[in-house]
Design a protein around this motif. Structure first.
Motif, PDB file in Angstrom:
ATOM      1  N   LEU A 101      31.209 -74.151 -65.035  1.00  0.00           N
ATOM      2  CA  LEU A 101      32.170 -73.143 -64.602  1.00  0.00           C
ATOM      3  C   LEU A 101      31.951 -71.898 -65.437  1.00  0.00           C
ATOM      4  CD1 LEU A 101      33.446 -76.011 -63.920  1.00  0.00           C
ATOM      5  CD2 LEU A 101      35.583 -74.777 -63.787  1.00  0.00           C
ATOM      6  N   TYR A 102      31.764 -70.776 -64.744  1.00  0.00           N
ATOM      7  CA  TYR A 102      31.471 -69.515 -65.413  1.00  0.00           C
ATOM      8  C   TYR A 102      32.728 -68.652 -65.493  1.00  0.00           C
ATOM      9  CZ  TYR A 102      26.730 -70.970 -64.238  1.00  0.00           C
ATOM     10  OH  TYR A 102      25.570 -71.683 -64.102  1.00  0.00           O
ATOM     11  N   SER A 103      32.801 -67.827 -66.508  1.00  0.00           N
ATOM     12  CA  SER A 103      33.864 -66.830 -66.698  1.00  0.00           C
ATOM     13  C   SER A 103      35.232 -67.450 -66.966  1.00  0.00           C
ATOM     14  CB  SER A 103      33.950 -65.891 -65.484  1.00  0.00           C
ATOM     15  OG  SER A 103      32.710 -65.303 -65.222  1.00  0.00           O
ATOM     16  N   LEU A 113      44.345 -73.893 -73.724  1.00  0.00           N
ATOM     17  CA  LEU A 113      44.192 -74.675 -72.497  1.00  0.00           C
ATOM     18  C   LEU A 113      43.045 -75.678 -72.620  1.00  0.00           C
ATOM     19  CD1 LEU A 113      44.862 -71.868 -69.900  1.00  0.00           C
ATOM     20  CD2 LEU A 113      46.269 -73.906 -70.272  1.00  0.00           C
ATOM     21  N   LEU A 114      41.965 -75.275 -73.247  1.00  0.00           N
ATOM     22  CA  LEU A 114      40.831 -76.183 -73.429  1.00  0.00           C
ATOM     23  C   LEU A 114      41.229 -77.395 -74.271  1.00  0.00           C
ATOM     24  CD1 LEU A 114      37.903 -73.664 -73.986  1.00  0.00           C
ATOM     25  CD2 LEU A 114      38.295 -75.111 -71.980  1.00  0.00           C
ATOM     26  N   CYS A 126      30.402 -70.593 -70.916  1.00  0.00           N
ATOM     27  CA  CYS A 126      30.428 -71.590 -69.841  1.00  0.00           C
ATOM     28  C   CYS A 126      31.263 -72.805 -70.233  1.00  0.00           C
ATOM     29  CB  CYS A 126      29.017 -72.072 -69.515  1.00  0.00           C
ATOM     30  SG  CYS A 126      27.941 -70.778 -68.920  1.00  0.00           S
ATOM     31  N   LEU A 127      31.868 -73.394 -69.224  1.00  0.00           N
ATOM     32  CA  LEU A 127      32.627 -74.628 -69.379  1.00  0.00           C
ATOM     33  C   LEU A 127      31.875 -75.703 -68.615  1.00  0.00           C
ATOM     34  CD1 LEU A 127      35.223 -76.280 -70.046  1.00  0.00           C
ATOM     35  CD2 LEU A 127      36.228 -75.280 -67.981  1.00  0.00           C
ATOM     36  N   TYR A 128      31.584 -76.821 -69.280  1.00  0.00           N
ATOM     37  CA  TYR A 128      30.844 -77.922 -68.665  1.00  0.00           C
ATOM     38  C   TYR A 128      31.756 -79.123 -68.496  1.00  0.00           C
ATOM     39  CZ  TYR A 128      26.824 -75.161 -70.163  1.00  0.00           C
ATOM     40  OH  TYR A 128      25.922 -74.150 -70.366  1.00  0.00           O
ATOM     41  N   ILE A 129      31.825 -79.624 -67.272  1.00  0.00           N
ATOM     42  CA  ILE A 129      32.636 -80.797 -66.959  1.00  0.00           C
ATOM     43  C   ILE A 129      31.743 -81.796 -66.217  1.00  0.00           C
ATOM     44  CG2 ILE A 129      34.624 -81.661 -65.670  1.00  0.00           C
ATOM     45  CD1 ILE A 129      35.854 -78.834 -65.955  1.00  0.00           C
TER      46      ILE A 129
END
Length: 159
Positions: A101-103, A113-114, A126-129
């Motif tokens: 997930l970008y931005s 929140l993270l 970037c967020l990696y799930i």
């Protein structure tokens, strides 16, 4: 005999170098066809869910950017160097190892929140799930909504 003033160097002035173009551009390709073509059924399901979540949070329709990024909305950027282009407001890519997930990380509430999100990793922006089942959907939706609000405010975009 006249004295020479040294060697004369000949050179040619090149026209200004063209700015590098952004490789990631919006396409007319179908997001649905792209997602349907994902080999992993779990990745397909997660991608469909992210499309719904990001569309709801942004109020924008999904669009394929480049060969593998699903983006929502867009904004125009211009750097001091003169480089400019268009990018999706928020986006994701269903990569083999994880959903990227970008931005999502550039707003003030992101860190808090993270901490509540669940299993994830982050990289530079970037967020990696790995699986959406590993994260709290309500927290993820809040993270996405906050990212949209942040970028719209920053870019003076419409809500």
């Amino acid at each position: 005999m006249a004295a020479t003033e040294g060697p004369v160097l000949a050179f040619r002035l090149e026209p200004e170098a063209k700015m590098l173009e952004n490789k990631t551009k919006a396409t007319i390709l179908s997001v649905g066809v792209f997602i349907d073509a994902l080999a992993d059924p779990a990745r397909r399901s997660d991608a469909r869910e992210l499309v719904e979540l990001m569309q709801r949070a942004s109020g924008e329709k999904p669009r394929l950017w480049g060969p593998s990024i699903v983006g929502f909305g867009s904004y125009h950027y211009r750097y001091d160097s003169g480089r400019e282009g268009d990018m999706p407001l928020i986006s994701f890519s269903p990569r083999k190892a994880a959903m990227v997930l970008y931005s999502m990380l550039d707003h003030s509430e992101a860190k808090a929140l993270l901490d509540k999100l669940g299993r994830h990793t982050t990289g530079k922006g970037c967020l990696y799930i790995k699986k959406l089942a590993d994260v709290d959907r309500t927290v993820l939706e809040t993270l996405i909504k906050n990212a949209v609000a942040h970028y719209r405010a920053r870019k003076n975009m419409r809500s």
